[in-house]
Scaffold this motif. Sequence first.
Motif, PDB file in Angstrom:
ATOM      1  N   LYS A 172      22.067  78.168  -0.125  1.00 38.72           N
ATOM      2  CA  LYS A 172      22.357  78.502   1.268  1.00 38.72           C
ATOM      3  C   LYS A 172      23.668  77.870   1.712  1.00 38.72           C
ATOM      4  O   LYS A 172      24.452  78.480   2.436  1.00 38.72           O
ATOM      5  N   ALA A 173      23.929  76.647   1.282  1.00 38.99           N
ATOM      6  CA  ALA A 173      25.191  75.987   1.625  1.00 38.99           C
ATOM      7  C   ALA A 173      26.364  76.739   1.016  1.00 38.99           C
ATOM      8  O   ALA A 173      27.424  76.873   1.644  1.00 38.99           O
ATOM      9  N   SER A 174      26.192  77.249  -0.180  1.00 40.15           N
ATOM     10  CA  SER A 174      27.240  78.038  -0.820  1.00 40.15           C
ATOM     11  C   SER A 174      27.504  79.318  -0.034  1.00 40.15           C
ATOM     12  O   SER A 174      28.654  79.694   0.189  1.00 40.15           O
ATOM     13  N   GLU A 175      26.444  79.976   0.404  1.00 44.90           N
ATOM     14  CA  GLU A 175      26.582  81.182   1.211  1.00 44.90           C
ATOM     15  C   GLU A 175      27.299  80.858   2.524  1.00 44.90           C
ATOM     16  O   GLU A 175      28.154  81.616   2.978  1.00 44.90           O
ATOM     17  N   LEU A 176      26.949  79.729   3.106  1.00 42.97           N
ATOM     18  CA  LEU A 176      27.566  79.292   4.346  1.00 42.97           C
ATOM     19  C   LEU A 176      29.066  79.074   4.144  1.00 42.97           C
ATOM     20  O   LEU A 176      29.891  79.516   4.944  1.00 42.97           O
ATOM     21  N   GLY A 177      29.418  78.430   3.062  1.00 44.90           N
ATOM     22  CA  GLY A 177      30.831  78.200   2.755  1.00 44.90           C
ATOM     23  C   GLY A 177      31.593  79.502   2.606  1.00 44.90           C
ATOM     24  O   GLY A 177      32.733  79.628   3.063  1.00 44.90           O
ATOM     25  N   GLU A 178      30.970  80.484   1.979  1.00 49.75           N
ATOM     26  CA  GLU A 178      31.612  81.792   1.815  1.00 49.75           C
ATOM     27  C   GLU A 178      31.831  82.466   3.165  1.00 49.75           C
ATOM     28  O   GLU A 178      32.888  83.051   3.410  1.00 49.75           O
ATOM     29  N   LYS A 179      30.843  82.362   4.058  1.00 51.16           N
ATOM     30  CA  LYS A 179      30.974  82.960   5.389  1.00 51.16           C
ATOM     31  C   LYS A 179      32.104  82.300   6.170  1.00 51.16           C
ATOM     32  O   LYS A 179      32.878  82.969   6.849  1.00 51.16           O
ATOM     33  N   VAL A 180      32.185  80.976   6.083  1.00 48.49           N
ATOM     34  CA  VAL A 180      33.256  80.259   6.773  1.00 48.49           C
ATOM     35  C   VAL A 180      34.606  80.708   6.228  1.00 48.49           C
ATOM     36  O   VAL A 180      35.540  80.979   6.991  1.00 48.49           O
ATOM     37  N   GLN A 181      34.723  80.799   4.920  1.00 50.73           N
ATOM     38  CA  GLN A 181      35.976  81.234   4.297  1.00 50.73           C
ATOM     39  C   GLN A 181      36.354  82.637   4.767  1.00 50.73           C
ATOM     40  O   GLN A 181      37.516  82.899   5.086  1.00 50.73           O
ATOM     41  N   GLU A 182      35.377  83.538   4.826  1.00 51.16           N
ATOM     42  CA  GLU A 182      35.647  84.896   5.278  1.00 51.16           C
ATOM     43  C   GLU A 182      36.150  84.900   6.719  1.00 51.16           C
ATOM     44  O   GLU A 182      37.081  85.629   7.068  1.00 51.16           O
ATOM     45  N   GLY A 183      35.528  84.066   7.553  1.00 57.26           N
ATOM     46  CA  GLY A 183      35.941  83.992   8.957  1.00 57.26           C
ATOM     47  C   GLY A 183      37.366  83.504   9.110  1.00 57.26           C
ATOM     48  O   GLY A 183      38.148  84.062   9.891  1.00 57.26           O
ATOM     49  N   PHE A 184      37.716  82.470   8.362  1.00 57.09           N
ATOM     50  CA  PHE A 184      39.069  81.945   8.462  1.00 57.09           C
ATOM     51  C   PHE A 184      40.083  82.916   7.864  1.00 57.09           C
ATOM     52  O   PHE A 184      41.204  83.033   8.366  1.00 57.09           O
ATOM     53  N   GLU A 185      39.717  83.629   6.824  1.00 55.26           N
ATOM     54  CA  GLU A 185      40.616  84.640   6.258  1.00 55.26           C
ATOM     55  C   GLU A 185      40.865  85.755   7.278  1.00 55.26           C
ATOM     56  O   GLU A 185      41.991  86.238   7.417  1.00 55.26           O
ATOM     57  N   ALA A 186      39.813  86.157   7.991  1.00 56.37           N
ATOM     58  CA  ALA A 186      39.975  87.194   9.011  1.00 56.37           C
ATOM     59  C   ALA A 186      40.889  86.705  10.130  1.00 56.37           C
ATOM     60  O   ALA A 186      41.760  87.455  10.601  1.00 56.37           O
ATOM     61  N   ALA A 187      40.735  85.455  10.538  1.00 53.79           N
ATOM     62  CA  ALA A 187      41.606  84.899  11.580  1.00 53.79           C
ATOM     63  C   ALA A 187      43.054  84.842  11.097  1.00 53.79           C
ATOM     64  O   ALA A 187      43.980  85.150  11.849  1.00 53.79           O
ATOM     65  N   GLN A 191      23.854  80.680  11.341  1.00 52.97           N
ATOM     66  CA  GLN A 191      22.547  80.659  12.004  1.00 52.97           C
ATOM     67  C   GLN A 191      21.493  81.285  11.098  1.00 52.97           C
ATOM     68  O   GLN A 191      20.369  80.790  11.013  1.00 52.97           O
ATOM     69  N   GLY A 192      21.855  82.343  10.389  1.00 56.96           N
ATOM     70  CA  GLY A 192      20.924  82.959   9.438  1.00 56.96           C
ATOM     71  C   GLY A 192      20.539  82.001   8.331  1.00 56.96           C
ATOM     72  O   GLY A 192      19.379  81.920   7.933  1.00 56.96           O
ATOM     73  N   VAL A 193      21.528  81.257   7.841  1.00 56.72           N
ATOM     74  CA  VAL A 193      21.258  80.258   6.802  1.00 56.72           C
ATOM     75  C   VAL A 193      20.347  79.176   7.357  1.00 56.72           C
ATOM     76  O   VAL A 193      19.365  78.770   6.716  1.00 56.72           O
ATOM     77  N   ALA A 194      20.640  78.704   8.561  1.00 62.77           N
ATOM     78  CA  ALA A 194      19.839  77.640   9.165  1.00 62.77           C
ATOM     79  C   ALA A 194      18.406  78.108   9.403  1.00 62.77           C
ATOM     80  O   ALA A 194      17.451  77.355   9.165  1.00 62.77           O
ATOM     81  N   ASP A 195      18.259  79.331   9.856  1.00 59.98           N
ATOM     82  CA  ASP A 195      16.908  79.865  10.089  1.00 59.98           C
ATOM     83  C   ASP A 195      16.123  79.953   8.789  1.00 59.98           C
ATOM     84  O   ASP A 195      14.937  79.632   8.740  1.00 59.98           O
ATOM     85  N   ALA A 196      16.790  80.369   7.721  1.00 64.99           N
ATOM     86  CA  ALA A 196      16.122  80.493   6.424  1.00 64.99           C
ATOM     87  C   ALA A 196      15.735  79.128   5.869  1.00 64.99           C
ATOM     88  O   ALA A 196      14.691  78.979   5.247  1.00 64.99           O
ATOM     89  N   ALA A 197      16.574  78.126   6.106  1.00 61.67           N
ATOM     90  CA  ALA A 197      16.291  76.783   5.572  1.00 61.67           C
ATOM     91  C   ALA A 197      15.205  76.090   6.365  1.00 61.67           C
ATOM     92  O   ALA A 197      14.497  75.239   5.832  1.00 61.67           O
ATOM     93  N   ASP A 198      15.068  76.446   7.653  1.00 58.97           N
ATOM     94  CA  ASP A 198      14.035  75.862   8.510  1.00 58.97           C
ATOM     95  C   ASP A 198      14.068  74.333   8.444  1.00 58.97           C
ATOM     96  O   ASP A 198      13.055  73.692   8.192  1.00 58.97           O
ATOM     97  N   SER A 199      15.252  73.776   8.657  1.00 60.83           N
ATOM     98  CA  SER A 199      15.439  72.336   8.580  1.00 60.83           C
ATOM     99  C   SER A 199      16.317  71.888   9.740  1.00 60.83           C
ATOM    100  O   SER A 199      17.376  72.461   9.965  1.00 60.83           O
ATOM    101  N   PRO A 200      15.900  70.853  10.466  1.00 55.51           N
ATOM    102  CA  PRO A 200      16.733  70.360  11.568  1.00 55.51           C
ATOM    103  C   PRO A 200      18.128  69.923  11.109  1.00 55.51           C
ATOM    104  O   PRO A 200      19.114  70.147  11.813  1.00 55.51           O
ATOM    105  N   ALA A 201      18.225  69.327   9.942  1.00 58.61           N
ATOM    106  CA  ALA A 201      19.527  68.881   9.440  1.00 58.61           C
ATOM    107  C   ALA A 201      20.432  70.081   9.147  1.00 58.61           C
ATOM    108  O   ALA A 201      21.629  70.049   9.459  1.00 58.61           O
ATOM    109  N   VAL A 202      19.873  71.117   8.560  1.00 59.38           N
ATOM    110  CA  VAL A 202      20.662  72.317   8.273  1.00 59.38           C
ATOM    111  C   VAL A 202      21.037  73.012   9.583  1.00 59.38           C
ATOM    112  O   VAL A 202      22.159  73.504   9.736  1.00 59.38           O
ATOM    113  N   GLN A 203      20.137  73.011  10.561  1.00 65.31           N
ATOM    114  CA  GLN A 203      20.434  73.601  11.873  1.00 65.31           C
ATOM    115  C   GLN A 203      21.593  72.856  12.535  1.00 65.31           C
ATOM    116  O   GLN A 203      22.497  73.463  13.085  1.00 65.31           O
TER     117      GLN A 203
END
Length: 114
Positions: A10-25, A66-78
């Motif tokens: 999930k952290a890897s997926e999150l990193g990819e999403k962040v990278q995509e967002g910054f590339e779009a910007a 948020q999707g990653v955090a919901d899937a992990a169901d963890s306060p730390a990940v949230q």
Amino acid sequence: MGLFDELKEKASELGEKVQEGFEAAKDKAEDLVDDVKDRFDGDDAPADTVGDGAQSAADSVGEGVQGVADAADSPAVQEAANTVDDAAHNAADGVGDAADAVQDKADEFRSDNG
């Protein structure tokens, strides 16, 4: 798959999403430079388009984390997801501000030389 492996994925997926967002910007910022060069009169200034694109990218990153955090169901990940979401929106604000500054300088240059 263990919890650690799941969080790592999930952290890897999150990193990819962040990278995509910054590339779009970044792409939107590059578009601003081209728009300023080829500027024409219209309702929506090029800087507005860049700012809107950056905010849209930040929204996408926020939804992804948020999707990653919901899937992990963890306060730390949230909490981490909220931090990433805030950082993405802060970066988008910075891109919008920079685009406005570039456009202001271009407008000033045009009025001084034109």
